[in-house]
Design an enzyme around this catalytic site. Structure first.
Site, PDB file in Angstrom:
ATOM      1  N   LYS A  76      -4.553  16.699  -4.995  1.00 27.58           N
ATOM      2  CA  LYS A  76      -4.519  16.450  -6.582  1.00 27.58           C
ATOM      3  C   LYS A  76      -5.379  15.231  -6.855  1.00 27.58           C
ATOM      4  O   LYS A  76      -6.279  15.376  -7.971  1.00 27.58           O
ATOM      5  CB  LYS A  76      -3.049  16.006  -6.990  1.00 27.58           C
ATOM      6  CG  LYS A  76      -2.731  15.569  -8.211  1.00 27.58           C
ATOM      7  CD  LYS A  76      -1.537  15.263  -8.480  1.00 27.58           C
ATOM      8  CE  LYS A  76      -1.071  14.058  -8.050  1.00 27.58           C
ATOM      9  NZ  LYS A  76      -1.264  12.683  -8.849  1.00 27.58           N
ATOM     10  N   ASN A  77      -5.390  13.931  -5.997  1.00 25.28           N
ATOM     11  CA  ASN A  77      -5.802  12.986  -6.473  1.00 25.28           C
ATOM     12  C   ASN A  77      -7.483  13.163  -6.283  1.00 25.28           C
ATOM     13  O   ASN A  77      -8.343  12.403  -7.378  1.00 25.28           O
ATOM     14  CB  ASN A  77      -5.568  11.850  -6.000  1.00 25.28           C
ATOM     15  CG  ASN A  77      -3.936  11.428  -6.365  1.00 25.28           C
ATOM     16  OD1 ASN A  77      -3.543  12.049  -7.381  1.00 25.28           O
ATOM     17  ND2 ASN A  77      -3.230  10.513  -5.767  1.00 25.28           N
ATOM     18  N   ARG A 124      -2.646   9.843 -16.695  1.00 22.94           N
ATOM     19  CA  ARG A 124      -3.575   8.632 -16.485  1.00 22.94           C
ATOM     20  C   ARG A 124      -5.091   8.905 -16.263  1.00 22.94           C
ATOM     21  O   ARG A 124      -6.072   8.293 -16.321  1.00 22.94           O
ATOM     22  CB  ARG A 124      -2.943   7.550 -15.870  1.00 22.94           C
ATOM     23  CG  ARG A 124      -3.418   6.348 -15.594  1.00 22.94           C
ATOM     24  CD  ARG A 124      -2.529   5.593 -14.833  1.00 22.94           C
ATOM     25  NE  ARG A 124      -3.305   4.381 -14.274  1.00 22.94           N
ATOM     26  CZ  ARG A 124      -3.401   3.492 -14.826  1.00 22.94           C
ATOM     27  NH1 ARG A 124      -2.926   3.121 -15.842  1.00 22.94           N
ATOM     28  NH2 ARG A 124      -4.111   2.505 -14.217  1.00 22.94           N
ATOM     29  N   CYS A 179       4.322   4.240 -17.462  1.00 22.65           N
ATOM     30  CA  CYS A 179       4.768   5.302 -17.100  1.00 22.65           C
ATOM     31  C   CYS A 179       6.137   4.989 -16.185  1.00 22.65           C
ATOM     32  O   CYS A 179       6.514   3.852 -16.256  1.00 22.65           O
ATOM     33  CB  CYS A 179       3.990   6.433 -16.224  1.00 22.65           C
ATOM     34  SG  CYS A 179       3.357   5.716 -14.878  1.00 22.65           S
ATOM     35  N   ARG A 204       1.048  -0.081 -15.282  1.00 17.52           N
ATOM     36  CA  ARG A 204      -0.058   0.807 -14.851  1.00 17.52           C
ATOM     37  C   ARG A 204      -1.341   0.041 -16.041  1.00 17.52           C
ATOM     38  O   ARG A 204      -1.965   1.070 -16.605  1.00 17.52           O
ATOM     39  CB  ARG A 204      -0.185   2.136 -14.754  1.00 17.52           C
ATOM     40  CG  ARG A 204       0.973   2.453 -13.592  1.00 17.52           C
ATOM     41  CD  ARG A 204       0.834   3.778 -13.314  1.00 17.52           C
ATOM     42  NE  ARG A 204       0.020   4.425 -12.711  1.00 17.52           N
ATOM     43  CZ  ARG A 204       0.148   5.607 -12.240  1.00 17.52           C
ATOM     44  NH1 ARG A 204       0.491   6.591 -12.961  1.00 17.52           N
ATOM     45  NH2 ARG A 204      -1.160   6.042 -11.462  1.00 17.52           N
ATOM     46  N   ASP A 206       3.088   6.451  -2.527  1.00 18.31           N
ATOM     47  CA  ASP A 206       3.262   7.944  -3.037  1.00 18.31           C
ATOM     48  C   ASP A 206       4.354   8.538  -1.992  1.00 18.31           C
ATOM     49  O   ASP A 206       4.773   9.691  -2.119  1.00 18.31           O
ATOM     50  CB  ASP A 206       2.215   8.581  -3.364  1.00 18.31           C
ATOM     51  CG  ASP A 206       1.124   8.304  -4.198  1.00 18.31           C
ATOM     52  OD1 ASP A 206       1.641   7.788  -5.358  1.00 18.31           O
ATOM     53  OD2 ASP A 206       0.054   8.463  -4.341  1.00 18.31           O
ATOM     54  N   VAL A 215       3.069  -1.861  -4.439  1.00 19.24           N
ATOM     55  CA  VAL A 215       1.760  -1.303  -5.158  1.00 19.24           C
ATOM     56  C   VAL A 215       2.314  -1.345  -6.818  1.00 19.24           C
ATOM     57  O   VAL A 215       1.640  -1.637  -7.639  1.00 19.24           O
ATOM     58  CB  VAL A 215       1.466   0.088  -4.823  1.00 19.24           C
ATOM     59  CG1 VAL A 215       0.327   0.431  -5.762  1.00 19.24           C
ATOM     60  CG2 VAL A 215       0.879   0.046  -3.320  1.00 19.24           C
ATOM     61  N   ARG A 231       3.325  19.204 -11.846  1.00 20.03           N
ATOM     62  CA  ARG A 231       2.037  18.460 -12.181  1.00 20.03           C
ATOM     63  C   ARG A 231       1.244  18.167 -10.820  1.00 20.03           C
ATOM     64  O   ARG A 231      -0.134  18.212 -10.932  1.00 20.03           O
ATOM     65  CB  ARG A 231       2.548  17.003 -12.592  1.00 20.03           C
ATOM     66  CG  ARG A 231       2.809  16.971 -14.018  1.00 20.03           C
ATOM     67  CD  ARG A 231       2.857  15.601 -14.535  1.00 20.03           C
ATOM     68  NE  ARG A 231       1.645  14.630 -14.535  1.00 20.03           N
ATOM     69  CZ  ARG A 231       1.453  13.471 -14.594  1.00 20.03           C
ATOM     70  NH1 ARG A 231       2.566  12.658 -15.278  1.00 20.03           N
ATOM     71  NH2 ARG A 231       0.337  12.782 -14.533  1.00 20.03           N
TER      72      ARG A 231
HETATM   73  N1  EPU Z   1      -3.678  -1.792 -11.529  1.00 18.16           N
HETATM   74  C1  EPU Z   1      -3.903  -2.769 -12.518  1.00 18.16           C
HETATM   75  N2  EPU Z   1      -4.834  -3.044 -13.235  1.00 18.16           N
HETATM   76  C2  EPU Z   1      -5.860  -1.712 -13.183  1.00 18.16           C
HETATM   77  C3  EPU Z   1      -5.881  -0.566 -12.174  1.00 18.16           C
HETATM   78  C4  EPU Z   1      -4.525  -0.583 -11.393  1.00 18.16           C
HETATM   79  O1  EPU Z   1      -3.189  -3.626 -12.512  1.00 18.16           O
HETATM   80  O2  EPU Z   1      -6.968  -1.655 -13.699  1.00 18.16           O
HETATM   81  C5  EPU Z   1      -2.687  -1.723 -10.780  1.00 18.16           C
HETATM   82  C6  EPU Z   1      -1.497  -0.537 -11.207  1.00 18.16           C
HETATM   83  O3  EPU Z   1      -0.938  -0.787 -12.237  1.00 18.16           O
HETATM   84  C7  EPU Z   1      -0.604  -0.305  -9.907  1.00 18.16           C
HETATM   85  C8  EPU Z   1      -1.883  -0.841  -8.734  1.00 18.16           C
HETATM   86  O4  EPU Z   1      -2.778  -1.614  -9.271  1.00 18.16           O
HETATM   87  O5  EPU Z   1       0.414  -1.165  -9.961  1.00 18.16           O
HETATM   88  C9  EPU Z   1      -2.524   0.490  -8.016  1.00 18.16           C
HETATM   89  O6  EPU Z   1      -3.082   1.193  -8.908  1.00 18.16           O
HETATM   90  P1  EPU Z   1      -4.309   2.194  -8.630  1.00 18.16           P
HETATM   91  O7  EPU Z   1      -5.318   1.971  -9.606  1.00 18.16           O
HETATM   92  O8  EPU Z   1      -4.746   2.159  -7.047  1.00 18.16           O
HETATM   93  O9  EPU Z   1      -3.727   3.654  -8.644  1.00 18.16           O
HETATM   94  P2  EPU Z   1      -4.268   4.881  -9.653  1.00 18.16           P
HETATM   95  O10 EPU Z   1      -5.590   5.040  -9.329  1.00 18.16           O
HETATM   96  O11 EPU Z   1      -3.733   4.734 -11.056  1.00 18.16           O
HETATM   97  C10 EPU Z   1      -3.667   6.488  -7.966  1.00 18.16           C
HETATM   98  C11 EPU Z   1      -3.031   7.884  -7.772  1.00 18.16           C
HETATM   99  C12 EPU Z   1      -1.470   7.495  -7.701  1.00 18.16           C
HETATM  100  C13 EPU Z   1      -1.238   6.570  -6.633  1.00 18.16           C
HETATM  101  C14 EPU Z   1      -2.122   5.306  -6.653  1.00 18.16           C
HETATM  102  C15 EPU Z   1      -2.065   4.488  -5.477  1.00 18.16           C
HETATM  103  C16 EPU Z   1      -4.445   9.521  -8.881  1.00 18.16           C
HETATM  104  C17 EPU Z   1      -4.568  10.520  -9.939  1.00 18.16           C
HETATM  105  N3  EPU Z   1      -3.212   8.883  -8.939  1.00 18.16           N
HETATM  106  O12 EPU Z   1      -3.496   5.919  -9.045  1.00 18.16           O
HETATM  107  O13 EPU Z   1      -0.783   8.735  -7.416  1.00 18.16           O
HETATM  108  O14 EPU Z   1       0.110   6.200  -6.595  1.00 18.16           O
HETATM  109  O15 EPU Z   1      -3.436   5.634  -6.764  1.00 18.16           O
HETATM  110  O16 EPU Z   1      -2.299   5.049  -4.306  1.00 18.16           O
HETATM  111  O17 EPU Z   1      -5.134   9.280  -7.949  1.00 18.16           O
HETATM  112  C18 EPU Z   1       0.953  10.323  -7.534  1.00 18.16           C
HETATM  113  O18 EPU Z   1       0.231  11.179  -6.994  1.00 18.16           O
HETATM  114  O19 EPU Z   1       2.274  10.498  -7.622  1.00 18.16           O
HETATM  115  C19 EPU Z   1       0.224   9.161  -7.953  1.00 18.16           C
HETATM  116  C20 EPU Z   1       0.887   8.434  -8.979  1.00 18.16           C
END
Ligand code: EPU
Length: 426
Positions: A25-26, A96, A120, A125, A308, A330, A400
């Site tokens: 997915k990601n 997101r 969320c 986030r 995750d 995280v 999803r």
């Molecule tokens: N964060 C910030 N500022 C930012 C970006 C992130 O504070 O600008 C914080 C977030 O709030 C969170 C942490 O950093 O607490 C990690 O966020 P990250 O940016 O790594 O996550 P993401 O890219 O938004 C992806 C996956 C998530 C998965 C996370 C962590 C996708 C579409 N989503 O999210 O997947 O949990 O990386 O590995 O790639 C899921 O699949 O269930 C899912 C939520």
């Protein structure tokens, strides 16, 4: 397929047989957003048929890039004639990952307008790392009435240090930097397999990305990206979910396409919990113990234990022979599913970022509601092991991110069906 409102899971069947993992997915979402950079059509293979992918298809279409499944797992995206540089709120609100179209639109067309994605059920986030990084690349960015507007005649290479190894920001900045003038160095970046997959995809279109998979990525900007064809990696989180499902039901299954190298921390913790995991041709064989051993887990960015997988693991450890601990580093609040597991008889107490799980001999089925994707997966796993029937609502979350999880579990001998269907059978 008719929409299912409630899933009835009849627990107690050990899982047996083989199951194939779909594409990640990601990775799929990141590659689809990045396809906007290309000036010719892009063909993506091994794309999972899940809700989030359909949302991304809708978003690309809204922007004027026709995108569709042309075969069961093949999506073609035609980004040649993008007309709109504004992403609609309704789609960004739903997912997101939609925010990651901002960088590619800006890099290729010099302008983008994308709403701020909301919080969320797993925490606030924010997107500050994305915004700070794009500003470093020379973007003029401001937000007004909940919408970011970004402008840059042309992005320019820069040194970017990220305070946290954010997966999404790493993907976003690496993608945007592909069309910047000069060299971009991103330090303290995320190292997930999906990031390596994205870098390989971008390079296959003519980009120059080096170092993906390490904490420093270097991108040398090029003038344009061409089209191409690329295959998405298998979903390590779906594979991990099946491993937990086999482990919790004392089952024995082969997870086809599971890549052990992508799943090291998860495989290690499964083994510590007494779940046997062995590499077989084309995948992993998983065999559950009589009762799992307790373990201690701390989530952190890859290659540490993935956030995750903490929810499905909590389900597994809820029936362990002893006390386990999970610390979530995280997300600020990813334990909302615990109440639901406790209603099934689990004994889990959460204090700040840590859950203490006192293993109980068995869970019992009852009505439960999923609050997010991985919570849904955890409750399905719990339901497979519980005595009696678990009625799961909140299925939108499940759909999803998992391609036909009920169907795949049925293939492994589980009794998982819409409650309506179960009632009709009596
Ligand atoms: N964060 C910030 N500022 C930012 C970006 C992130 O504070 O600008 C914080 C977030 O709030 C969170 C942490 O950093 O607490 C990690 O966020 P990250 O940016 O790594 O996550 P993401 O890219 O938004 C992806 C996956 C998530 C998965 C996370 C962590 C996708 C579409 N989503 O999210 O997947 O949990 O990386 O590995 O790639 C899921 O699949 O269930 C899912 C939520």
């Amino acid at each position: 397929m008719a929409k299912v409102d409630k899933l009835c899971i009849q627990g107690g069947n050990p899982l047996h047989g083989r199951v194939a993992v779909s594409g990640s997915k990601n990775a799929a979402l990141a590659l689809m957003a990045a396809s906007i950079l290309a000036e010719e059509p892009v063909t993506l293979r091994n794309v999972p048929r899940i809700g989030d992918v359909y949302t991304m298809i809708e978003l690309l279409q809204e922007l004027g890039a026709p995108a569709q499944f042309v075969e069961r797992t093949t999506v073609v995206i035609d980004p040649r004639n993008i007309l709109t540089l504004e992403a609609p709120y309704d789609l960004v609100r739903r997912m997101r990952a939609s925010f990651n179209v901002l960088g590619p639109l800006l890099a290729r067309f010099g302008f983008a307008r994308v709403p701020v994605p909301g919080g969320c059920d797993i925490g606030a986030r924010p997107v500050n790392f994305h915004i700070d990084g794009l500003r470093r690349l020379g973007a003029d960015l401001h937000s007004e009435h909940g919408v970011y507007t970004a402008e840059a005649r042309r992005l320019r290479g820069a040194n970017i240090y990220m305070d946290f190894q954010s997966a999404g920001a790493t993907q976003h900045l690496m993608t945007a930097a592909c069309l910047a003038d000069g060299v971009t160095v991103i330090e303290n970046c995320a190292t997930e397999p999906e990031i390596v997959n994205l870098a390989n995809f971008l390079n296959s279109l003519g980009a120059k990305v080096e170092g993906a998979g390490t904490t420093t990525i270097t991108v040398t900007g090029v003038d344009r990206l061409h089209g191409g064809e690329f295959t998405i990696i298998p979903d390590r989180l779906e594979a991990g979910t099946f491993a937990v499902a086999a482990g919790i039901t004392q089952g024995e299954i082969v997870i086809e396409n599971a890549v052990e190298d992508h799943m090291r921390p998860v495989v290690n913790k499964l083994r510590e919990a007494g779940v046997q995991v062995t590499r077989v041709n084309g995948g992993l064989r998983v065999r559950g113990p009589q009762r799992p051993e307790p373990v201690e887990i701390k989530t952190n960015p890859h290659p540490a234990f993935p956030t995750d997988m903490q929810q499905p693991f909590a389900a597994l450890l809820s029936i362990a022979d002893g006390t386990s601990m999970i610390t979530e580093n995280v997300y600020e609040s990813r334990f909302r599913y615990v109440n639901e597991l406790n209603r099934m008889g689990a004994d889990i107490r959460v204090s700040a970022r840590t859950a203490v799980i006192n293993g109980v001999p068995r869970l019992t089925g009852c009505p439960v509601a999923a609050t997010d994707l991985r919570a849904a997966a955890a409750l399905v796993c719990a339901g497979l092991a519980a005595e009696g029937t678990t009625e799961l609502t909140g299925l939108d979350h499940l759909e999803r991110g998992y391609e036909d999880l009920p169907g795949k579990l049925r293939q492994l001998g589980a009794t998982v069906e819409s409650c309506e269907q179960a009632m009709r059978k009596g």
